[in-house]
Design an enzyme around this catalytic site. Structure first.
Site, mmCIF file in Angstrom:
data_model
loop_
_atom_site.group_PDB
_atom_site.id
_atom_site.type_symbol
_atom_site.label_atom_id
_atom_site.label_comp_id
_atom_site.label_asym_id
_atom_site.label_seq_id
_atom_site.Cartn_x
_atom_site.Cartn_y
_atom_site.Cartn_z
ATOM 1 N N SER A 133 0.713 -0.897 0.355
ATOM 2 C CA SER A 133 -0.077 -0.108 0.108
ATOM 3 C C SER A 133 1.161 1.238 0.039
ATOM 4 O O SER A 133 1.596 1.132 -0.088
ATOM 5 C CB SER A 133 -0.571 0.091 1.000
ATOM 6 O OG SER A 133 -1.232 0.688 1.418
ATOM 7 N N TYR A 147 -3.235 -1.313 10.280
ATOM 8 C CA TYR A 147 -2.255 -1.291 8.329
ATOM 9 C C TYR A 147 -1.041 -0.606 8.527
ATOM 10 O O TYR A 147 -0.445 -1.278 7.670
ATOM 11 C CB TYR A 147 -4.005 -0.213 8.269
ATOM 12 C CG TYR A 147 -3.782 -0.844 6.284
ATOM 13 C CD1 TYR A 147 -3.690 -1.843 6.285
ATOM 14 C CD2 TYR A 147 -3.229 0.094 6.156
ATOM 15 C CE1 TYR A 147 -4.534 -1.725 4.897
ATOM 16 C CE2 TYR A 147 -2.887 0.380 4.384
ATOM 17 C CZ TYR A 147 -3.888 -1.430 4.158
ATOM 18 O OH TYR A 147 -3.536 -0.805 2.492
#
Length: 180
Positions: A133, A147
């Site tokens: 990401s 995350y």
């Protein structure tokens, strides 16, 4: 292809199948995977389904061995399974929400890679594509601790594959898309 029932995992499966690859689509929802695999087959591609929770190391190993028994090799592993949790900020992060994100995003990537690396080493060929990401390179306030941490770790894990496995003909890359 993990996380192949929707999003980037599904798109990757569709594109690889269109390019001539036999794709093994994995994810937690067998019904969704079957529907999407049928669509790939109707479009002329080759697709199989393997229901899989990547956070279960034993199940990952079983599925990998089954794929290797049927096909003899895994040329490309795409680790696309990933998630975030609504309780992602320090003010409301729970141990359970932390564990879920880490187990899927980081542990799942490790378990799947670990399961196929020996066969890639034997063949002296293989490609691992990890979907990280933008949060794997830049810490984002909205992504939350688990995350951000898991996606940074996926980038580091990918780099270690290249450092340690390049002599065995194995390559790895981490894709770091922004909002999707």
């Amino acid at each position: 292809m993990t996380g192949a029932g929707s999003g980037m995992g599904l798109s990757g499966a569709q594109h690889l199948a269109a390019a001539g690859a036999t794709v093994i689509m994995s994810g937690r929802r067998a019904d969704v995977l079957e529907r999407e695999a049928d669509a790939i087959r109707k479009a002329g591609g080759k697709a199989e389904v393997a229901a899989l929770d990547v956070s279960n190391a034993s199940l990952v190993q079983d599925v990998a061995q089954s794929i290797l028994a049927r096909h003899g090799k895994v040329d490309i592993l795409v680790n696309s399974a990933g998630l975030n949790h609504p309780q992602r900020f320090w003010r409301n992060q729970t141990v359970a929400s932390w564990d879920l994100v880490i187990r899927v995003n980081l542990d799942g990537t490790f378990y799947c890679t670990h399961a196929v690396l020996p066969s890639m080493r034997t063949r002296k060929d293989g490609l691992v594509i990890n979907i990280s990401s933008w949060a794997g390179k830049y810490t984002l306030a909205m992504a939350g601790a688990a995350y951000n941490g898991s996606k940074h770790a996926v980038v580091a894990l990918t780099e270690t594959i290249n450092m340690e496995e390049c002599g065995h003909g194995i390559r790895a890359c981490a894709l770091c898309p922004a909002e999707v």
